[in-house]
Every structure is written in structure tokens, then in C-alpha cells.
Design an enzyme around this catalytic site. Structure first.
Site, PDB file in Angstrom:
ATOM      1  N   GLU A 141       0.850  -1.194   0.000  1.00 26.42           N
ATOM      2  CA  GLU A 141       0.000   0.000   0.000  1.00 26.42           C
ATOM      3  C   GLU A 141       0.884   1.242   0.000  1.00 26.42           C
ATOM      4  O   GLU A 141       1.883   1.304   0.718  1.00 26.42           O
ATOM      5  CB  GLU A 141      -0.919   0.010   1.232  1.00 26.42           C
ATOM      6  CG  GLU A 141      -1.754   1.260   1.410  1.00 26.42           C
ATOM      7  CD  GLU A 141      -2.596   1.593   0.182  1.00 26.42           C
ATOM      8  OE1 GLU A 141      -2.491   2.739  -0.311  1.00 26.42           O
ATOM      9  OE2 GLU A 141      -3.357   0.718  -0.275  1.00 26.42           O
ATOM     10  N   CYS A 185     -12.821   3.859   0.303  1.00 25.59           N
ATOM     11  CA  CYS A 185     -14.056   3.807   1.088  1.00 25.59           C
ATOM     12  C   CYS A 185     -13.855   4.334   2.501  1.00 25.59           C
ATOM     13  O   CYS A 185     -14.609   5.174   2.983  1.00 25.59           O
ATOM     14  CB  CYS A 185     -14.592   2.380   1.126  1.00 25.59           C
ATOM     15  SG  CYS A 185     -16.068   2.191   2.142  1.00 25.59           S
ATOM     16  N   CYS A 222     -17.023   6.111   1.249  1.00 26.01           N
ATOM     17  CA  CYS A 222     -18.261   5.727   1.918  1.00 26.01           C
ATOM     18  C   CYS A 222     -18.370   6.205   3.358  1.00 26.01           C
ATOM     19  O   CYS A 222     -19.387   6.779   3.753  1.00 26.01           O
ATOM     20  CB  CYS A 222     -18.415   4.200   1.922  1.00 26.01           C
ATOM     21  SG  CYS A 222     -17.727   3.343   0.511  1.00 26.01           S
ATOM     22  N   LYS A 234     -18.160  10.105   3.980  1.00 27.93           N
ATOM     23  CA  LYS A 234     -19.328  10.640   3.267  1.00 27.93           C
ATOM     24  C   LYS A 234     -20.600  10.411   4.057  1.00 27.93           C
ATOM     25  O   LYS A 234     -21.445  11.298   4.192  1.00 27.93           O
ATOM     26  CB  LYS A 234     -19.390   9.982   1.888  1.00 27.93           C
ATOM     27  CG  LYS A 234     -20.549  10.401   0.991  1.00 27.93           C
ATOM     28  CD  LYS A 234     -21.701   9.406   0.948  1.00 27.93           C
ATOM     29  CE  LYS A 234     -21.317   7.973   0.784  1.00 27.93           C
ATOM     30  NZ  LYS A 234     -21.366   7.445  -0.553  1.00 27.93           N
ATOM     31  N   ALA A 248     -22.773  14.834 -12.604  1.00 27.41           N
ATOM     32  CA  ALA A 248     -24.142  14.322 -12.629  1.00 27.41           C
ATOM     33  C   ALA A 248     -24.241  12.927 -12.032  1.00 27.41           C
ATOM     34  O   ALA A 248     -25.297  12.309 -12.101  1.00 27.41           O
ATOM     35  CB  ALA A 248     -24.666  14.295 -14.074  1.00 27.41           C
ATOM     36  N   TYR A 265     -23.400   9.971  -8.724  1.00 23.23           N
ATOM     37  CA  TYR A 265     -23.839   9.883  -7.332  1.00 23.23           C
ATOM     38  C   TYR A 265     -22.950  10.690  -6.402  1.00 23.23           C
ATOM     39  O   TYR A 265     -23.422  11.252  -5.403  1.00 23.23           O
ATOM     40  CB  TYR A 265     -23.925   8.426  -6.895  1.00 23.23           C
ATOM     41  CG  TYR A 265     -22.605   7.715  -6.716  1.00 23.23           C
ATOM     42  CD1 TYR A 265     -21.999   7.659  -5.472  1.00 23.23           C
ATOM     43  CD2 TYR A 265     -21.978   7.083  -7.782  1.00 23.23           C
ATOM     44  CE1 TYR A 265     -20.792   7.003  -5.285  1.00 23.23           C
ATOM     45  CE2 TYR A 265     -20.772   6.427  -7.607  1.00 23.23           C
ATOM     46  CZ  TYR A 265     -20.178   6.399  -6.360  1.00 23.23           C
ATOM     47  OH  TYR A 265     -18.983   5.752  -6.191  1.00 23.23           O
ATOM     48  N   ARG A 302     -28.581  10.116 -14.761  1.00 24.26           N
ATOM     49  CA  ARG A 302     -29.335   9.763 -15.965  1.00 24.26           C
ATOM     50  C   ARG A 302     -29.359   8.258 -16.218  1.00 24.26           C
ATOM     51  O   ARG A 302     -30.226   7.770 -16.944  1.00 24.26           O
ATOM     52  CB  ARG A 302     -28.762  10.492 -17.188  1.00 24.26           C
ATOM     53  CG  ARG A 302     -28.927  11.996 -17.139  1.00 24.26           C
ATOM     54  CD  ARG A 302     -28.494  12.629 -18.452  1.00 24.26           C
ATOM     55  NE  ARG A 302     -27.130  12.285 -18.809  1.00 24.26           N
ATOM     56  CZ  ARG A 302     -26.057  12.941 -18.378  1.00 24.26           C
ATOM     57  NH1 ARG A 302     -26.192  13.961 -17.550  1.00 24.26           N
ATOM     58  NH2 ARG A 302     -24.852  12.580 -18.763  1.00 24.26           N
ATOM     59  N   ARG A 316     -12.773 -12.312  -1.382  1.00 19.93           N
ATOM     60  CA  ARG A 316     -12.889 -13.545  -0.597  1.00 19.93           C
ATOM     61  C   ARG A 316     -13.115 -14.756  -1.496  1.00 19.93           C
ATOM     62  O   ARG A 316     -12.519 -15.821  -1.300  1.00 19.93           O
ATOM     63  CB  ARG A 316     -14.027 -13.406   0.407  1.00 19.93           C
ATOM     64  CG  ARG A 316     -13.702 -12.431   1.538  1.00 19.93           C
ATOM     65  CD  ARG A 316     -14.911 -12.144   2.403  1.00 19.93           C
ATOM     66  NE  ARG A 316     -14.575 -11.277   3.523  1.00 19.93           N
ATOM     67  CZ  ARG A 316     -15.460 -10.666   4.284  1.00 19.93           C
ATOM     68  NH1 ARG A 316     -16.765 -10.814   4.042  1.00 19.93           N
ATOM     69  NH2 ARG A 316     -15.075  -9.907   5.289  1.00 19.93           N
ATOM     70  N   HIS A 332     -46.672  -2.415   9.783  1.00 23.18           N
ATOM     71  CA  HIS A 332     -47.371  -1.137   9.746  1.00 23.18           C
ATOM     72  C   HIS A 332     -47.177  -0.395  11.068  1.00 23.18           C
ATOM     73  O   HIS A 332     -47.178  -1.013  12.125  1.00 23.18           O
ATOM     74  CB  HIS A 332     -48.873  -1.384   9.511  1.00 23.18           C
ATOM     75  CG  HIS A 332     -49.693  -0.135   9.495  1.00 23.18           C
ATOM     76  ND1 HIS A 332     -49.718   0.711   8.412  1.00 23.18           N
ATOM     77  CD2 HIS A 332     -50.496   0.412  10.444  1.00 23.18           C
ATOM     78  CE1 HIS A 332     -50.521   1.721   8.679  1.00 23.18           C
ATOM     79  NE2 HIS A 332     -51.001   1.569   9.914  1.00 23.18           N
ATOM     80  N   GLU A 361     -43.703  -1.072   4.033  1.00 25.69           N
ATOM     81  CA  GLU A 361     -44.922  -1.832   3.760  1.00 25.69           C
ATOM     82  C   GLU A 361     -45.472  -1.530   2.364  1.00 25.69           C
ATOM     83  O   GLU A 361     -46.155  -2.368   1.768  1.00 25.69           O
ATOM     84  CB  GLU A 361     -45.999  -1.548   4.809  1.00 25.69           C
ATOM     85  CG  GLU A 361     -46.609  -0.155   4.756  1.00 25.69           C
ATOM     86  CD  GLU A 361     -47.686   0.038   5.812  1.00 25.69           C
ATOM     87  OE1 GLU A 361     -48.615  -0.784   5.850  1.00 25.69           O
ATOM     88  OE2 GLU A 361     -47.589   1.003   6.585  1.00 25.69           O
TER      89      GLU A 361
END
Length: 491
Positions: free
Chosen positions: A35, A43, A48, A51, A180, A182, A209, A329, A454, A459
């Protein structure tokens, strides 16, 4: 005895690479991970996790500014100490980095810091400062991930990327977010929720889009309702200028180069590219897809070079952390566990969530994709739009309350659920269970036969189109084997 330093060498210490390395170690193999930056990859450090923390902060701000008074609370006088929040967020991320690093040590995996590049099919050179170390391995996995893409336009040095977003020491007054996808809509939602005057710049007519049109249209209306200014059909940016007052002025691509406006920050988030250019892949015959740099792999994560594998964002297919972990994995099982030679991960029916405001959860085909595959006559669509009970006592007209939208796309005579799309409160948490149902081959009748909880938003997904009909009872289905394709509808 092996003539190699390691049985398994993983290039990249992100979620997918570490998951594969730890699984290989469980199988008794001698493993190392290379690394060059921070353990945990995108992430954990700039994706992730931070964020989601920022999304939570923005959600809390929105609730305190807009929602609590409807429940009878006085407007709280709350001021965000952004630097304190950032300090606590960064401390949590550092804690996760250490957990990843310590986990490698506990598994007996060697850690090597530096930039890796191939010398031959079993040898990698690792450069760290002035030191070069050659490491050999029987099998090598490439899991180096990606980074934000930056085009070559004048003034790009005045922008920040999603990485830079997490380095901000204070909130801007005004922000222009370009993109545009995510990442753009998530960060625009965070900034807007925290009180920043937020502008979203898209090349065409709306964001997201590639999502189901009903979902992207709903998000577009919600972003506008929440106060985000959307600049449409800009065809991209032509240049960015630094003004004398320090603000950045953004110009879109037109013949006249019309200005979009100026802002304290310009956040460029049009997409990501793989970190493959420094690996010397050409030396070992690892092919990349033309024009993208993504590594070409088959369903078993094999590259075009024997004993060299790749997974995660570097392959450009379902770029999600859990996807990379699962693939890592399964790869280690296939390589090192007897009887698992056919082990692979299914890339079909993968649940995806966008932490926009409101959140989006989606799995399977859009309506258009289903029609294109099965034919319009073989598709049936169920839709529902409603205000969540959370907004029930809000003192406003029903039409003005934020709406949740849900959609089922069904195919064939048995109405196999091939697409499920949600936008609204709780979409992120409720999607997982429905994803399991779809992987097992659930039909609309299966949804109908389940008693709904409910009062919840979920539901609606099991009662859409049900009232006034007699639900069909169906038998349980057997989950497909890992890596098997989802069932096909009977047309």
C-alpha cells in the site's frame, strides 16, 4: 519449499485487497499487502465512511432547522462547529485505518509500504522514498482502486475533488458542484443541508441519468425544492478563473463561454479513473480496456496474464466496497481452498444506495432496461408515491410534503421482480432485505403474500397493487449458488 517470497501478493490495501489477503491467510498461505497511502483505501478514507458521516450531519441540520418545530419543539439555536465535527470525523477514520492495519498483523500478513510496478509475472518492484525492494510471489492480485478524474481545462487547479472535500477546514458560503453522478449529488446534498448556497452543474438535462427515469426525475424535483440551483445542458466546463477577491468563476462550454457564476469552492466530481498507469502492466501482458485504463477480467477475476488477478474499482464493474470484498474472498477461496475451484462472485442484482437528500435505493433493471430485454408486452410496473408518516403532522398541505416514491419492475407470466427502486426516507436501510428476496427469485406474488409491517415505509413495497386483489400463495424458493445468475422470467 516455494521459491517465491510469498504465495499471494496483493497490490492495494483497500477493502477488497485486504479481504482477499486475510482469506488467503486463513487458508494457510504466506501473504503480503502493498500500500502506498492509507490502509482501508477509498471507502474508509475519502469515500463511503466519511461521506456517510457528513450525510448524517446534514440530515441532523435539516431536521433541526425544518422538522422539529412541526413536532412542537421550539426552534433550537444550534450552530455547527465545523472544525470540531471534522476533527471527530477524522479521528474516527484514523481509528479505522489502525483497525485495518492491526488486522493484517493479527492475520500474520506482511505489510509493505510503497509504489508497486511489475518487473515480470512473478516479481514486483516496490519503491519507497529512495529504497527499491523487489518482491516475488506465486500469485499476484491487483486491487489498487481509483481516483477522481480531472480533465485538462484552464483553471482546473482552482478546483477540489471529492478527496479535497474532506480536507476542507471550514464550510464555504457558496459552492459550485460539477457532475451528474452519485458523488456529485451526494456532496451537493450535504453542502446544501449544512446551509451552503449550492449550485449543481450538469452537462445534460439532469443528474443520475443512468438510473430509472422515475427515480432521477423525483430526485431532480426534490433537489430543486430543497434549494439547490441546478444548471442544465451546460455541455461541461470550458474554464475556471480565479477572481481578485479569491472566488472562482466558472464558465460552461458554449460558443460565448457563458459564465455560470462564481463561488468560494468549485468541487469537480464527474467520475473516477483506475490507478493503473504506474503498474507497468504491459510488461506482463495484463490488458486494459481501451480508453479507460480499466483492467480486463473474466467472471473469476482472471486477467489476461496467468496467475495475475484484479478486482474492485480497478476493473470498472460494480464499483462498490462490498462487491470488492465479496470478490476478494471468493477469489482467495478459489485459489487456495480445495473444492472451491469454481468459486466466484455474482455481479448481478447488486443493491446500490445513493446518499442523496433524499436517499435512493435501487437493485436490478430500470424500466427501460427491462423493456429492452423482455419486450414491453412482458413487463408490468407497480408504482407508489406517498408522504412518509414522519411528515404526517407537519403543518402544510399534503402536496407540499416530501414524498417517498417506490417502483417494482416485473417480468414474465409469474411477474418475477427484476427491478426495485426507492427514493425517500429510509431507502438505504430497507433495501437490503428486498435485495435478498430478489436474489432468491421473488415474484410480485411473493411480495403480496408477505404481511407488511405497519406503519412503515417498507410496507408499500409489499402492498403495491395489492388492495382489492387476492394475493397468490407461492412456495419458498431456493437461493441460487454463489455466482449463479438470477432466475429468468417465463415469457
Amino acid at each position: 519449499m516455494s521459491s517465491y517470497d510469498f504465495d499471494f501478493l496483493v497490490i492495494g490495501g483497500g477493502s477488497g485487497g485486504i479481504a482477499s489477503a486475510k482469506r488467503a491467510a486463513i487458508h494457510g498461505k504466506k501473504v503480503a499487502v502493498v500500500e502506498r497511502a492509507r490502509w482501508g483505501g477509498t471507502c474508509v478514507n475519502v469515500g463511503c465512511v466519511p461521506k456517510k458521516i457528513m450525510y448524517q450531519a446534514a440530515t441532523l441540520a435539516e431536521q433541526m432547522k425544518h422538522d422539529v418545530t412541526h413536532y412542537g419543539f421550539e426552534q433550537p439555536q444550534v450552530k455547527l462547529d465545523y472544525q470540531l465535527m471534522k476533527k471527530r470525523r477524522d479521528a474516527y477514520i484514523l481509528k479505522l485505518d489502525n483497525i485495518y492495519e492491526n488486522g493484517l498483523a493479527q492475520a500474520g500478513i506482511s505489510k509493505i509500504i510503497g509504489d508497486a510496478s511489475f518487473i515480470d509475472a512473478h516479481t514486483v518492484a516496490i519503491v519507497h522514498g529512495d529504497t527499491v525492494q523487489n518482491v516475488t510471489a506465486d500469485k499476484i492480485l491487483i486491487a489498487v482502486g481509483g481516483r477522481p478524474m480531472l480533465p485538462d481545462i484552464p483553471g482546473m487547479e482552482y478546483t477540489i475533488t471529492s478527496d479535497g472535500f474532506f480536507e476542507m477546514e471550514e464550510l464555504p458560503t457558496k459552492a459550485i458542484v460539477v457532475g451528474a453522478g452519485y458523488i456529485a449529488v451526494e456532496l451537493a446534498g450535504v453542502l446544501n443541508g449544512l446551509g451552503v448556497d449550492t449550485h449543481l452543474v450538469v452537462r445534460k438535462h439532469k443528474a443520475l441519468r443512468t438510473f430509472d427515469d422515475d427515480i432521477s426525475d423525483h430526485l431532480d424535483k426534490e433537489m430543486t425544492r430543497q434549494g439547490i440551483t441546478i444548471h442544465r445542458n451546460t455541455n461541461g466546463l470550458s474554464k475556471i478563473e480565479l477572481q481578485p477577491d479569491g472566488k472562482k468563476k466558472v464558465f460552461m462550454v458554449t460558443e460565448a463561454m457563458n459564465p455560470i457564476g462564481d463561488a468560494d469552492i468549485v468541487l469537480y466530481a464527474p467520475g473516477r479513473i483506475p490507478n493503473t498507469e504506474s503498474l507497468s502492466l504491459e510488461k506482463v501482458g495484463v490488458e486494459v480496456l481501451p480508453g479507460s485504463g480499466y483492467i480486463k477480467v473474466d467472471d473469476f477475476q482472471n486477467t489476461t496474464a496467468e496467475n495475475i488477478y484484479a478486482l474492485g474499482d480497478v476493473c470498472g464493474k460494480v464499483e462498490l466496497t462490498p462487491m470488492a470484498i465479496a470478490a476478494g474472498r471468493r477469489l482467495a477461496d478459489r485459489l487456495f481452498e480445495e473444492g472451491k475451484e469454481l468459486s466466484k462472485t455474482s455481479y448481478e442484482l447488486v443493491p446500490t444506495v445513493v446518499f442523496s437528500h433524499p436517499t435512493i435505493g435501487t437493485i436490478g433493471m430500470t424500466e427501460k432496461e427491462a423493456v429492452d430485454k423482455y419486450g414491453e408486452a412482458n413487463i408490468k410496473v407497480y408504482k407508489s408515491k406517498f408522504p412518509n408518516l414522519y411528515y404526517g403532522i407537519f403543518q402544510m398541505e399534503s402536496d407540499d410534503k416530501p414524498k417517498t416514491f417506490m417502483k417494482l419492475v416485473c417480468a414474465g407470466k409469474e411477474e418475477l421482480v427484476v427491478g426495485l427502486h426507492i427514493i425517500g426516507m429510509g431507502a438505504d436501510e430497507m433495501l437490503q432485505g428486498f435485495g435478498v428476496a430478489m436474489k432468491m427469485g421473488a415474484t410480485k406474488a411473493d411480495f403480496d403474500s408477505c404481511i407488511a409491517i405497519h406503519p412503515t415505509g417498507a410496507e408499500e413495497l409489499v402492498t403495491m397493487g395489492l388492495w382489492g386483489t387476492s394475493p397468490q400463495e407461492t412456495g419458498a424458493k431456493v437461493s441460487p449458488l454463489m455466482g449463479a445468475p438470477p432466475p429468468e422470467p417465463t415469457l
